[in-house]
Design an enzyme around this catalytic site. Structure first.
Site, PDB file in Angstrom:
ATOM      1  N   HIS A 156       0.850  -1.184  -0.188  1.00 11.89           N
ATOM      2  CA  HIS A 156      -0.013  -0.126  -0.012  1.00 11.89           C
ATOM      3  C   HIS A 156       0.985   1.157   0.025  1.00 11.89           C
ATOM      4  O   HIS A 156       0.392   2.225   0.493  1.00 11.89           O
ATOM      5  CB  HIS A 156      -0.908   0.293   1.330  1.00 11.89           C
ATOM      6  CG  HIS A 156      -1.530  -1.130   1.554  1.00 11.89           C
ATOM      7  ND1 HIS A 156      -2.875  -1.475   0.900  1.00 11.89           N
ATOM      8  CD2 HIS A 156      -1.279  -2.348   2.180  1.00 11.89           C
ATOM      9  CE1 HIS A 156      -3.341  -2.691   1.343  1.00 11.89           C
ATOM     10  NE2 HIS A 156      -2.201  -3.259   1.640  1.00 11.89           N
ATOM     11  N   SER A 277      15.271  21.906 -17.047  1.00 11.84           N
ATOM     12  CA  SER A 277      14.107  22.534 -17.253  1.00 11.84           C
ATOM     13  C   SER A 277      14.561  23.638 -17.809  1.00 11.84           C
ATOM     14  O   SER A 277      15.574  24.240 -17.278  1.00 11.84           O
ATOM     15  CB  SER A 277      13.217  22.834 -15.788  1.00 11.84           C
ATOM     16  OG  SER A 277      12.649  23.982 -16.020  1.00 11.84           O
ATOM     17  N   LYS A 283      16.430  22.054 -11.780  1.00 12.49           N
ATOM     18  CA  LYS A 283      15.838  20.820 -12.172  1.00 12.49           C
ATOM     19  C   LYS A 283      16.676  19.649 -12.888  1.00 12.49           C
ATOM     20  O   LYS A 283      17.302  19.949 -13.623  1.00 12.49           O
ATOM     21  CB  LYS A 283      14.626  20.988 -12.949  1.00 12.49           C
ATOM     22  CG  LYS A 283      13.501  21.826 -12.124  1.00 12.49           C
ATOM     23  CD  LYS A 283      12.740  20.697 -11.358  1.00 12.49           C
ATOM     24  CE  LYS A 283      11.738  20.500 -12.147  1.00 12.49           C
ATOM     25  NZ  LYS A 283      10.888  19.446 -11.512  1.00 12.49           N
ATOM     26  N   GLU A 290       9.949   8.428 -17.276  1.00 10.66           N
ATOM     27  CA  GLU A 290       8.654   9.047 -17.543  1.00 10.66           C
ATOM     28  C   GLU A 290       8.204   8.479 -19.088  1.00 10.66           C
ATOM     29  O   GLU A 290       6.812   8.298 -19.349  1.00 10.66           O
ATOM     30  CB  GLU A 290       8.588  10.449 -17.504  1.00 10.66           C
ATOM     31  CG  GLU A 290       8.764  11.088 -16.166  1.00 10.66           C
ATOM     32  CD  GLU A 290       8.969  12.495 -15.989  1.00 10.66           C
ATOM     33  OE1 GLU A 290       8.207  13.106 -15.355  1.00 10.66           O
ATOM     34  OE2 GLU A 290       9.711  13.031 -16.904  1.00 10.66           O
TER      35      GLU A 290
END
Ligand code: ARG
Length: 469
Positions: A156, A277, A283, A290
């Site tokens: 979980h 970024s 970043k 992804e």
């Protein structure tokens, strides 16, 4: 010349003509079409339909087309060819003249496309299995390198129990090995040769189907011409395996994205596989992960497209079947490109052992071990669970861990808590307690690494066997 213009009084609408063509995408089947055509030509000669000289010209013509395709890296162009089958006929006639038209004797494009696609999927399976072996090898290496490092295992997404990092990595090896296994299984079923099935009812010439199957390394000829010309189960099965594999990769990617977040800090994203970024200078983003997660959606989309295209088609060949090609190619390309990148990322990533070990030691992950201590003293498991639960409640009030409770506090819950109890709460003791096949006790994980390596090795051997068969 078209392959079918005799009975038509009117030319095709030009827009329709362009639109129904498949050559733009089925040209990638050219090498398989040439191989299958070679087998058919030999069978024609054996059946006495063409002479030895005609066979030689046909084979020479096919070879020349193959050489031309090799120099153009398969990106052959033709504005008139309807599909790869038409293209080969046109090219043959251009090279060897009228005898080129003899190649199509007794055969249909319906059996050809079914054969070409089987050859394509078979080759893709062999390539993907090689890549899966490579990925599994990298995960097993990292498991070995992880040594005694520990981390939390989650259920979980909440702290559950500590495990060895190696144990967690081997979980992925199991998934990928199952994918490789599914691919062999699919290969077995598709490895039957449709040649000689004709358009739907079987070839109109006495062709030796077993001979053609053997020429192309198929196991045997397909058993039923109606099925063989309209079956695309193998495409659907294969792409479904790819979507399952992509799903495994997507779960892995998701986990890595979570673990690389500042809150977790378990892994350091490799710069070679991340981007920055344009706005926020600090970043470093997990792009590879992804995209892996996103590509899984794409592969699953192809599998969905296939099942919808095939659903409700009456027997046998229907042109709808042409629409199965692009999802197949796209899913294959996506999967084939993905795996080496995953292997590269996995080689480059740095695990933050300190953070992982630290996280493995907090959050009551030794609570089940504590309850098991009482069980080993003869306490019924439900009672032990309740008493340790109460100990956890006390810790939550005091903001401490189980090992910080005093002997008096513990004995108030159960007098069986003695001096040895504290030892069983230590991370090493908790790990060692899971001493079953497939458990995270270090000796079991060492066995797991050896077992995984053996499976990976036999996967590699099988792939090599097929490659050289
Ligand atoms: N391009 C076609 C396909 O991919 C080849 C088979 C054509 N057969 C036919 N009867 N029109 O399905």
């Amino acid at each position: 010349m078209k392959m079918w213009s005799g009975r038509f009084r009117q030319p095709l609408d030009p827009q329709f003509e362009r639109w129904q063509r498949s050559f733009d995408f089925d040209r990638r089947l050219l090498s398989y079409e040439l191989a299958a055509s070679g087998a058919h030509a030999r069978a024609l000669k054996n059946a006495g339909v063409i002479s030895a000289d005609e066979l030689i010209s046909l084979l020479e013509g096919l070879q020349q087309i193959g050489e031309m395709a090799a120099t153009s890296k398969g990106l052959v162009e033709d504005d008139e060819a309807e599909d790869v089958h038409h293209f080969v006929e046109k090219q043959l006639v251009e090279r060897i003249g009228e005898v080129g038209y003899k190649l199509h004797s007794g055969r249909s494009r319906n059996e050809q496309i079914s054969t070409d696609l089987r050859l394509y999927v078979r080759a893709a399976i062999d390539q993907l299995r090689t890549e899966l072996a490579e990925v599994c090898g990298v995960f097993a290496d990292r498991a070995e390198q992880a040594g005694g490092a520990t981390m939390p295992a989650y259920t979980h997404l909440q702290h559950a129990e500590p495990v060895l990092v190696a144990h967690w990595l081997l979980a992925y090896v199991e998934m990928f090995l199952r994918d490789a296994d599914r691919l062999v299984d699919c290969r077995k079923r598709l490895n039957m040769c449709p040649l000689g099935s004709g358009a739907v009812a079987g070839a109109t010439l006495p062709l030796d189907r077993a001979f053609m199957a053997n020429e192309l390394d198929f196991e045997a000829p397909t058993a039923n011409s109606i099925d063989a010309t309209s079956d695309r189960d193998f495409v659907l099965e294969f792409v479904n395996i790819l979507s399952l594999s992509a799903l495994h990769l997507s779960r892995w990617a998701e986990e890595m994205i979570i673990f690389s977040s500042q809150e977790f800090g378990f892994v350091q994203l490799p710069e070679a596989y991340s981007t920055g970024s344009s706005a926020m200078p600090q970043k470093k983003n997990p792009d590879l992960l992804e995209l892996v997660r996103g590509k899984a959606g794409r592969v699953i989309g192809s599998a969905t497209a296939l099942v919808v295209i095939l659903k409700g088609l009456p027997l046998a060949y229907n042109k709808d079947l042409q629409e199965t090609q692009e999802p197949l190619f796209d899913a294959t390309d996506t999967a084939v490109e993905l795996l080496p990148l995953v292997a590269g990322w996995m080689k480059a990533v740095e695990f933050n052992d300190r953070r992982m070990n630290q996280a493995a030691q907090s959050g009551f992950m030794n609570a089940w071990a504590a309850a098991t201590y009482l069980v080993n003293c003869g306490v019924p498991s439900r009672r032990a669970h309740e008493q340790v639960g109460k100990a956890v409640k006390l810790c939550l009030e005091k903001q401490c861990e189980l090992q910080d409770l005093t002997p008096d506090e513990l004995r108030a819950l159960n007098p069986l808590f003695d001096d040895k109890f504290h030892h069983c709460l230590k991370p090493a003791a908790v790990l060692a307690m899971h001493d079953v096949v497939g458990g995270t006790a270090p000796a079991r994980v060492r066995q797991g690494i050896v077992a995984a390596r053996t499976k990976i090795e036999s996967l590699r051997e099988e792939v090599n066997f097929h490659a050289h068969a």
